[in-house]
Design a protein around this motif. Structure first.
Motif, PDB file in Angstrom:
ATOM      1  N   UNK A 165       0.822  -1.215   0.000  1.00 26.83           N
ATOM      2  CA  UNK A 165       0.000   0.000   0.000  1.00 26.83           C
ATOM      3  C   UNK A 165       0.853   1.261   0.000  1.00 26.83           C
ATOM      4  N   UNK A 166       1.982   1.217   0.690  1.00 30.52           N
ATOM      5  CA  UNK A 166       2.877   2.375   0.706  1.00 30.52           C
ATOM      6  C   UNK A 166       3.564   2.555  -0.647  1.00 30.52           C
ATOM      7  N   UNK A 167       3.978   1.447  -1.252  1.00 32.17           N
ATOM      8  CA  UNK A 167       4.666   1.514  -2.546  1.00 32.17           C
ATOM      9  C   UNK A 167       3.714   1.994  -3.642  1.00 32.17           C
ATOM     10  N   UNK A 168       2.469   1.485  -3.634  1.00 32.28           N
ATOM     11  CA  UNK A 168       1.525   1.788  -4.721  1.00 32.28           C
ATOM     12  C   UNK A 168       1.280   3.290  -4.862  1.00 32.28           C
ATOM     13  N   UNK A 169       0.977   3.945  -3.755  1.00 35.51           N
ATOM     14  CA  UNK A 169       0.702   5.386  -3.803  1.00 35.51           C
ATOM     15  C   UNK A 169       1.916   6.196  -4.197  1.00 35.51           C
ATOM     16  N   UNK A 170       3.085   5.811  -3.643  1.00 33.26           N
ATOM     17  CA  UNK A 170       4.318   6.550  -3.954  1.00 33.26           C
ATOM     18  C   UNK A 170       4.706   6.380  -5.428  1.00 33.26           C
ATOM     19  N   UNK A 171       4.490   5.176  -5.954  1.00 36.54           N
ATOM     20  CA  UNK A 171       4.792   4.945  -7.374  1.00 36.54           C
ATOM     21  C   UNK A 171       3.905   5.803  -8.269  1.00 36.54           C
ATOM     22  N   UNK A 172       2.643   5.879  -7.924  1.00 33.60           N
ATOM     23  CA  UNK A 172       1.705   6.680  -8.713  1.00 33.60           C
ATOM     24  C   UNK A 172       2.084   8.162  -8.663  1.00 33.60           C
ATOM     25  N   UNK A 173       2.459   8.644  -7.476  1.00 35.31           N
ATOM     26  CA  UNK A 173       2.913  10.034  -7.331  1.00 35.31           C
ATOM     27  C   UNK A 173       4.170  10.288  -8.160  1.00 35.31           C
ATOM     28  N   UNK A 174       5.093   9.329  -8.142  1.00 34.75           N
ATOM     29  CA  UNK A 174       6.344   9.454  -8.900  1.00 34.75           C
ATOM     30  C   UNK A 174       6.073   9.463 -10.403  1.00 34.75           C
ATOM     31  N   UNK A 175       5.218   8.552 -10.857  1.00 33.62           N
ATOM     32  CA  UNK A 175       4.890   8.477 -12.292  1.00 33.62           C
ATOM     33  C   UNK A 175       4.232   9.761 -12.782  1.00 33.62           C
ATOM     34  N   UNK A 186      -1.089  24.567 -18.984  1.00 38.46           N
ATOM     35  CA  UNK A 186      -2.502  24.286 -18.704  1.00 38.46           C
ATOM     36  C   UNK A 186      -2.666  22.898 -18.089  1.00 38.46           C
ATOM     37  N   UNK A 187      -1.973  21.908 -18.675  1.00 36.26           N
ATOM     38  CA  UNK A 187      -2.078  20.534 -18.184  1.00 36.26           C
ATOM     39  C   UNK A 187      -1.358  20.341 -16.848  1.00 36.26           C
ATOM     40  N   UNK A 188      -0.308  21.131 -16.648  1.00 37.07           N
ATOM     41  CA  UNK A 188       0.437  21.040 -15.377  1.00 37.07           C
ATOM     42  C   UNK A 188      -0.455  21.448 -14.205  1.00 37.07           C
ATOM     43  N   UNK A 189      -1.336  22.430 -14.415  1.00 38.27           N
ATOM     44  CA  UNK A 189      -2.255  22.850 -13.350  1.00 38.27           C
ATOM     45  C   UNK A 189      -3.173  21.697 -12.944  1.00 38.27           C
ATOM     46  N   UNK A 190      -3.638  20.913 -13.944  1.00 35.93           N
ATOM     47  CA  UNK A 190      -4.461  19.733 -13.643  1.00 35.93           C
ATOM     48  C   UNK A 190      -3.637  18.655 -12.944  1.00 35.93           C
ATOM     49  N   UNK A 191      -2.371  18.544 -13.366  1.00 34.91           N
ATOM     50  CA  UNK A 191      -1.476  17.558 -12.751  1.00 34.91           C
ATOM     51  C   UNK A 191      -1.259  17.866 -11.274  1.00 34.91           C
ATOM     52  N   UNK A 192      -1.078  19.150 -10.954  1.00 39.79           N
ATOM     53  CA  UNK A 192      -0.861  19.560  -9.559  1.00 39.79           C
ATOM     54  C   UNK A 192      -2.101  19.268  -8.715  1.00 39.79           C
ATOM     55  N   UNK A 193      -3.283  19.548  -9.284  1.00 40.61           N
ATOM     56  CA  UNK A 193      -4.537  19.243  -8.570  1.00 40.61           C
ATOM     57  C   UNK A 193      -4.647  17.735  -8.315  1.00 40.61           C
ATOM     58  N   UNK A 194      -4.305  16.953  -9.348  1.00 39.99           N
ATOM     59  CA  UNK A 194      -4.323  15.494  -9.216  1.00 39.99           C
ATOM     60  C   UNK A 194      -3.340  15.000  -8.168  1.00 39.99           C
ATOM     61  N   UNK A 195      -2.151  15.598  -8.154  1.00 37.04           N
ATOM     62  CA  UNK A 195      -1.122  15.226  -7.175  1.00 37.04           C
ATOM     63  C   UNK A 195      -1.580  15.549  -5.749  1.00 37.04           C
ATOM     64  N   UNK A 196      -2.218  16.708  -5.590  1.00 34.89           N
ATOM     65  CA  UNK A 196      -2.715  17.095  -4.264  1.00 34.89           C
ATOM     66  C   UNK A 196      -3.822  16.149  -3.789  1.00 34.89           C
ATOM     67  N   UNK A 197      -4.704  15.784  -4.724  1.00 29.64           N
ATOM     68  CA  UNK A 197      -5.781  14.841  -4.387  1.00 29.64           C
ATOM     69  C   UNK A 197      -5.207  13.477  -4.010  1.00 29.64           C
ATOM     70  N   UNK A 198      -4.190  13.054  -4.752  1.00 34.33           N
ATOM     71  CA  UNK A 198      -3.545  11.766  -4.484  1.00 34.33           C
ATOM     72  C   UNK A 198      -2.790  11.799  -3.161  1.00 34.33           C
ATOM     73  N   UNK A 199      -2.209  12.949  -2.856  1.00 33.19           N
ATOM     74  CA  UNK A 199      -1.488  13.105  -1.588  1.00 33.19           C
ATOM     75  C   UNK A 199      -2.459  13.045  -0.407  1.00 33.19           C
ATOM     76  N   UNK A 200      -3.637  13.623  -0.587  1.00 34.81           N
ATOM     77  CA  UNK A 200      -4.685  13.534   0.447  1.00 34.81           C
ATOM     78  C   UNK A 200      -5.109  12.081   0.651  1.00 34.81           C
ATOM     79  N   UNK A 201      -5.273  11.369  -0.475  1.00 36.90           N
ATOM     80  CA  UNK A 201      -5.629   9.945  -0.407  1.00 36.90           C
ATOM     81  C   UNK A 201      -4.533   9.147   0.300  1.00 36.90           C
ATOM     82  N   UNK A 202      -3.276   9.469  -0.003  1.00 41.47           N
ATOM     83  CA  UNK A 202      -2.148   8.775   0.629  1.00 41.47           C
ATOM     84  C   UNK A 202      -2.100   9.031   2.138  1.00 41.47           C
ATOM     85  N   UNK A 203      -2.503  10.241   2.540  1.00 43.24           N
ATOM     86  CA  UNK A 203      -2.575  10.552   3.977  1.00 43.24           C
ATOM     87  C   UNK A 203      -3.608   9.668   4.662  1.00 43.24           C
ATOM     88  N   UNK A 204      -4.749   9.475   3.982  1.00 39.71           N
ATOM     89  CA  UNK A 204      -5.788   8.596   4.525  1.00 39.71           C
ATOM     90  C   UNK A 204      -5.300   7.155   4.577  1.00 39.71           C
TER      91      UNK A 204
END
Length: 225
Positions: A165-175, A186-204
């Motif tokens: 579970x720790x590896x899966x989230x970190x790999x996705x963040x890295x990719x 324009x796409x980088x702004x969406x990427x940052x939002x996605x990264x923040x959402x994924x980071x919140x999920x990883x915290x959970x």
């Protein structure tokens, strides 16, 4: 490709060939003494309430046959894993809980001590656990084999569940992070939002996985009494 991808989890910080990455596990110990010198803050009160809630829950899981004070061992285990899961979310900090060396070092001694205690002190009770109540006589040999195998793989499943579970989230963040330089603004702004959402999920996930590890360890302990 895969070798390079998983190399982000390799210990790399060293001085005189001594790996210093694992020292991140013990950084939390530096914060503990500070709590004894200050008037309890809101942070301390919240943490104490969490510990009290966990104590009550683990006490219920252990039942009347549980030893006094045994819940503190599982609360400490929860705190250690939670801290290491969270500190791994910070950039350039080694995630020790993504390695089986760390997770197996927690799961295997716990399971082994439960088994030794159970088989030495409650042998008849442990034998009774191998055959669930109401099992037909024909199926008893198969049930003994299945229960034995499921019991033996418990430390492995505990360790792999946490590490995977720790590896899966970190790999996705890295990719996702590696695709950033090749994208438009324009796409980088969406990427940052996605990264923040994924980071919140990883915290959970960090909270849930530490809780699951502690609860399962408590349940395994309650079975040997």
């Amino acid at each position: 490709m895969m070798t390079n991808l998983f190399s982000v989890f390799d210990p790399s910080t060293n001085i005189l060939n001594i790996s210093l990455n694992w020292l991140s596990t013990f950084i939390g110990l530096l914060m503990i003494p500070l709590t004894y010198w200050f008037i309890p803050s809101r942070y301390n009160i919240i943490w104490n309430n969490i510990m009290l809630t966990l104590h009550k829950e683990f006490k219920t899981l252990l039942g009347q046959s549980g030893h006094s004070g045994s819940t503190f061992m599982f609360i400490s285990l929860f705190s250690l894993i939670l801290y290491n899961n969270f500190i791994g979310l910070f950039p350039y900090i080694f995630t020790s809980t993504s390695h089986l060396v760390f997770t197996l070092s927690l799961a295997l001694p716990l399971w082994l001590s439960f088994m030794l205690y159970g088989w030495i002190n409650h042998t008849q009770h442990m034998f009774a656990h191998l055959v669930p109540q109401g099992t037909p006589s024909v199926l008893m040999p198969f049930m003994v084999c299945i229960e034995t195998i499921s019991n033996i793989i418990r430390p492995g499943t505990l360790a792999v569940r946490l590490a995977a579970n720790m590896i899966a989230g970190h790999l996705l963040l890295t990719l996702m992070g590696n695709t950033g330089p090749s994208l438009s603004l324009f796409l980088v702004s969406f990427l940052i939002i996605g990264q923040l959402a994924l980071l919140t999920l990883e915290s959970a996930v960090a909270i849930i996985q530490s809780y699951v590890f502690a609860v399962l360890s408590t349940l395994y302990s309650s079975e040997v009494n």
